[in-house]
Design a protein around this motif. Structure first.
Motif, PDB file in Angstrom:
ATOM      1  N   ASN A  57       0.821  -1.214   0.000  1.00 30.11           N
ATOM      2  CA  ASN A  57       0.000   0.000   0.000  1.00 30.11           C
ATOM      3  C   ASN A  57       0.853   1.262   0.000  1.00 30.11           C
ATOM      4  N   GLY A  58       0.202   2.413   0.021  1.00 34.50           N
ATOM      5  CA  GLY A  58       0.909   3.683  -0.054  1.00 34.50           C
ATOM      6  C   GLY A  58       1.842   3.943   1.107  1.00 34.50           C
ATOM      7  N   ALA A  59       1.602   3.290   2.233  1.00 33.06           N
ATOM      8  CA  ALA A  59       2.458   3.456   3.409  1.00 33.06           C
ATOM      9  C   ALA A  59       3.677   2.543   3.364  1.00 33.06           C
ATOM     10  N   GLY A  60       3.779   1.727   2.291  1.00 30.51           N
ATOM     11  CA  GLY A  60       4.910   0.831   2.166  1.00 30.51           C
ATOM     12  C   GLY A  60       4.735  -0.495   2.881  1.00 30.51           C
ATOM     13  N   ASN A  61       3.533  -0.769   3.393  1.00 27.18           N
ATOM     14  CA  ASN A  61       3.253  -2.025   4.078  1.00 27.18           C
ATOM     15  C   ASN A  61       2.786  -3.074   3.071  1.00 27.18           C
ATOM     16  N   SER A  62       3.260  -4.313   3.228  1.00 26.36           N
ATOM     17  CA  SER A  62       2.926  -5.376   2.281  1.00 26.36           C
ATOM     18  C   SER A  62       2.168  -6.508   2.960  1.00 26.36           C
ATOM     19  N   VAL A  63       1.297  -7.140   2.200  1.00 27.65           N
ATOM     20  CA  VAL A  63       0.604  -8.349   2.640  1.00 27.65           C
ATOM     21  C   VAL A  63       0.675  -9.356   1.492  1.00 27.65           C
ATOM     22  N   THR A  64       0.965 -10.603   1.825  1.00 24.84           N
ATOM     23  CA  THR A  64       1.040 -11.673   0.836  1.00 24.84           C
ATOM     24  C   THR A  64      -0.103 -12.647   1.070  1.00 24.84           C
ATOM     25  N   MET A  65      -0.723 -13.111  -0.010  1.00 26.97           N
ATOM     26  CA  MET A  65      -1.872 -14.002   0.096  1.00 26.97           C
ATOM     27  C   MET A  65      -1.646 -15.298  -0.677  1.00 26.97           C
ATOM     28  N   ASN A  66      -2.176 -16.382  -0.125  1.00 28.31           N
ATOM     29  CA  ASN A  66      -2.216 -17.699  -0.769  1.00 28.31           C
ATOM     30  C   ASN A  66      -3.614 -18.260  -0.576  1.00 28.31           C
ATOM     31  N   ALA A  67      -4.016 -19.186  -1.438  1.00 28.79           N
ATOM     32  CA  ALA A  67      -5.359 -19.755  -1.353  1.00 28.79           C
ATOM     33  C   ALA A  67      -5.299 -21.254  -1.068  1.00 28.79           C
ATOM     34  N   PHE A  68      -6.351 -21.745  -0.400  1.00 28.86           N
ATOM     35  CA  PHE A  68      -6.464 -23.162  -0.051  1.00 28.86           C
ATOM     36  C   PHE A  68      -7.929 -23.579  -0.177  1.00 28.86           C
ATOM     37  N   ALA A  69      -8.156 -24.888  -0.259  1.00 33.07           N
ATOM     38  CA  ALA A  69      -9.522 -25.419  -0.274  1.00 33.07           C
ATOM     39  C   ALA A  69      -9.480 -26.882   0.149  1.00 33.07           C
ATOM     40  N   ASN A  70     -10.564 -27.354   0.781  1.00 36.27           N
ATOM     41  CA  ASN A  70     -10.598 -28.751   1.244  1.00 36.27           C
ATOM     42  C   ASN A  70     -11.107 -29.668   0.125  1.00 36.27           C
ATOM     43  N   THR A  71     -10.279 -29.764  -0.926  1.00 34.48           N
ATOM     44  CA  THR A  71     -10.664 -30.520  -2.121  1.00 34.48           C
ATOM     45  C   THR A  71      -9.848 -31.795  -2.313  1.00 34.48           C
ATOM     46  N   ALA A  72      -8.948 -32.089  -1.392  1.00 30.71           N
ATOM     47  CA  ALA A  72      -8.166 -33.320  -1.498  1.00 30.71           C
ATOM     48  C   ALA A  72      -8.974 -34.492  -0.944  1.00 30.71           C
ATOM     49  N   THR A  73      -8.401 -35.680  -0.956  1.00 29.93           N
ATOM     50  CA  THR A  73      -9.083 -36.884  -0.473  1.00 29.93           C
ATOM     51  C   THR A  73      -9.565 -36.695   0.968  1.00 29.93           C
ATOM     52  N   ASN A  74     -10.781 -37.171   1.227  1.00 30.65           N
ATOM     53  CA  ASN A  74     -11.391 -37.056   2.559  1.00 30.65           C
ATOM     54  C   ASN A  74     -11.534 -35.606   3.023  1.00 30.65           C
ATOM     55  N   ALA A  75     -11.755 -34.726   2.057  1.00 36.60           N
ATOM     56  CA  ALA A  75     -12.000 -33.302   2.333  1.00 36.60           C
ATOM     57  C   ALA A  75     -10.843 -32.645   3.075  1.00 36.60           C
ATOM     58  N   LYS A  76      -9.618 -33.088   2.794  1.00 39.46           N
ATOM     59  CA  LYS A  76      -8.451 -32.455   3.383  1.00 39.46           C
ATOM     60  C   LYS A  76      -8.068 -31.215   2.560  1.00 39.46           C
ATOM     61  N   ILE A  77      -7.353 -30.315   3.202  1.00 40.29           N
ATOM     62  CA  ILE A  77      -7.029 -29.036   2.574  1.00 40.29           C
ATOM     63  C   ILE A  77      -5.797 -29.174   1.687  1.00 40.29           C
ATOM     64  N   GLU A  78      -5.891 -28.613   0.487  1.00 41.72           N
ATOM     65  CA  GLU A  78      -4.756 -28.559  -0.426  1.00 41.72           C
ATOM     66  C   GLU A  78      -4.668 -27.155  -1.021  1.00 41.72           C
ATOM     67  N   ALA A  79      -3.638 -26.919  -1.817  1.00 38.03           N
ATOM     68  CA  ALA A  79      -3.459 -25.602  -2.413  1.00 38.03           C
ATOM     69  C   ALA A  79      -4.574 -25.290  -3.401  1.00 38.03           C
ATOM     70  N   ALA A  80      -5.002 -24.041  -3.408  1.00 34.16           N
ATOM     71  CA  ALA A  80      -5.927 -23.516  -4.414  1.00 34.16           C
ATOM     72  C   ALA A  80      -5.251 -22.281  -5.021  1.00 34.16           C
TER      73      ALA A  80
END
Length: 258
Positions: A57-80
Motif C-alpha cells: 500500500n501507499g504506506a509501504g506495508n505489504s501483505v502476501t496471500m495464498n489460497a487453499f480449499a478442502n478438495t483433497a481426499t477425505n475433504a483435506k485441505i490442499e493448495a488452491a
C-alpha cells in the motif's frame, strides 16, 4: 532557570524517554493488479491464476496471500489459486471449480470462481511482516449469503503451510477461530483484540454453502511497540539524555549567577 526553559527541557526529556508507539489502521485495496504475483497453472481454463499475490500500500506495508480449499481426499485441505477479478477484487479457484468459465467483460462471473464454500470451503491466507489485527473486510461483489469466518494463527510454534495443508477446517492446530461474521453488510467489521502475523479467512459456515464473495480489500492495525519492562537500571540512551539535560541546567544557572 526560567520557567519557560524548564518546560521546554521537561518536554524534551519526556519525548526522549518515551518508547511507546500508538497503533494506526492501514488498508490494502485488491481492485488493481498485485504489486507482485506468482503465476500458476491451476484449475480454471479462462482466467489467470496465482499461487501467491503480494500487495503493497501507499504506506509501504505489504501483505502476501495464498489460497487453499478442502478438495483433497477425505475433504483435506490442499493448495488452491487466487484470481484477479478487476474492480470486484479477488476470487479463488479450486479443484471443484467449474472449467466451463463464464467470462463477462474479461473477468470470470460464475459464482464458482468467487471466494465461496459451494462444493468445497475455499480460504485465503494473509501473511504480514509483523503481528497484525484484522479489523475489516471489504467486498467488491457478493451474491446469496456472504458469511465469513476468521482465524488467527496463535501457536508459539513457527508457522508453516503444514499447519493448513492436509488438515481439515474443524481440526486446525495452532489456529484460533476469532468469529463468524454474518452478511450481508459491506464492509464487514471484524474488529478484535488478537494480533498475529497469519490470518485465514473462509466463507462460512460450511453447512451453509451459500456464501459467495469477491474480496476488494482489508483494513487492520499492526501491534503497537512498547518499551521493555523497567529493570530499575536506566538505558544508556536515557542516561545520555539526562546528562545533557543536567549540563544545560548547570550552564544556565552559572550564566545567571555571573
Amino acid at each position: 532557570m526560567k520557567k519557560k526553559s524548564l518546560k521546554i527541557l521537561s518536554a524534551a526529556l519526556l519525548i526522549g524517554l518515551s518508547g511507546a508507539a500508538s497503533a494506526a489502521s492501514t488498508s490494502w485495496s485488491f481492485t488493481s493488479n498485485a504489486t507482485s504475483s506468482t503465476s500458476a497453472a491451476g484449475f480454471a481454463s479462462q482466467v489467470a491464476e496465482f499461487s501467491s499475490m503480494t500487495y503493497t500500500n501507499g504506506a509501504g506495508n505489504s501483505v502476501t496471500m495464498n489460497a487453499f480449499a478442502n478438495t483433497a481426499t477425505n475433504a483435506k485441505i490442499e493448495a488452491a489459486y487466487l484470481n484477479y477479478q478487476g474492480s470486484s477484487g479477488l476470487g479463488v479457484t479450486s479443484r471443484d471449480s467449474s472449467t466451463n468459465d463464464e467470462v463477462v467483460n474479461g473477468y470470470l462471473n460464475n459464482p464458482q470462481h468467487s471466494f465461496d464454500n459451494q462444493g468445497a470451503v475455499e480460504s485465503i491466507l494473509f501473511s504480514f511482516s509483523s503481528a497484525f489485527t484484522m479489523e475489516q473486510l471489504d467486498f467488491g461483489w457478493t451474491t446469496n449469503d456472504s458469511d465469513i469466518q476468521l482465524y488467527a494463527y496463535t501457536s508459539q510454534n513457527a508457522f508453516t503451510t503444514g499447519t493448513i495443508l492436509t488438515k481439515d477446517y474443524s481440526t486446525l492446530t495452532g489456529w484460533t477461530k476469532i468469529g463468524d461474521f454474518t452478511g450481508p453488510t459491506d464492509p464487514r467489521l471484524t474488529t478484535n483484540s488478537t494480533y498475529s502475523r497469519y490470518w485465514l479467512v473462509t466463507p462460512g459456515p460450511a453447512s451453509d454453502k451459500l456464501d459467495y464473495v469477491k474480496l476488494a480489500g482489508i483494513t487492520g492495525s499492526y501491534k503497537p511497540t512498547t518499551p521493555p519492562p523497567s529493570t530499575g537500571v536506566p538505558e544508556p540512551e536515557s542516561l545520555a539524555l539526562v546528562g545533557v539535560a543536567l549540563a544545560g541546567m548547570l550552564l544556565t544557572r552559572r550564566r545567571k549567577q555571573t
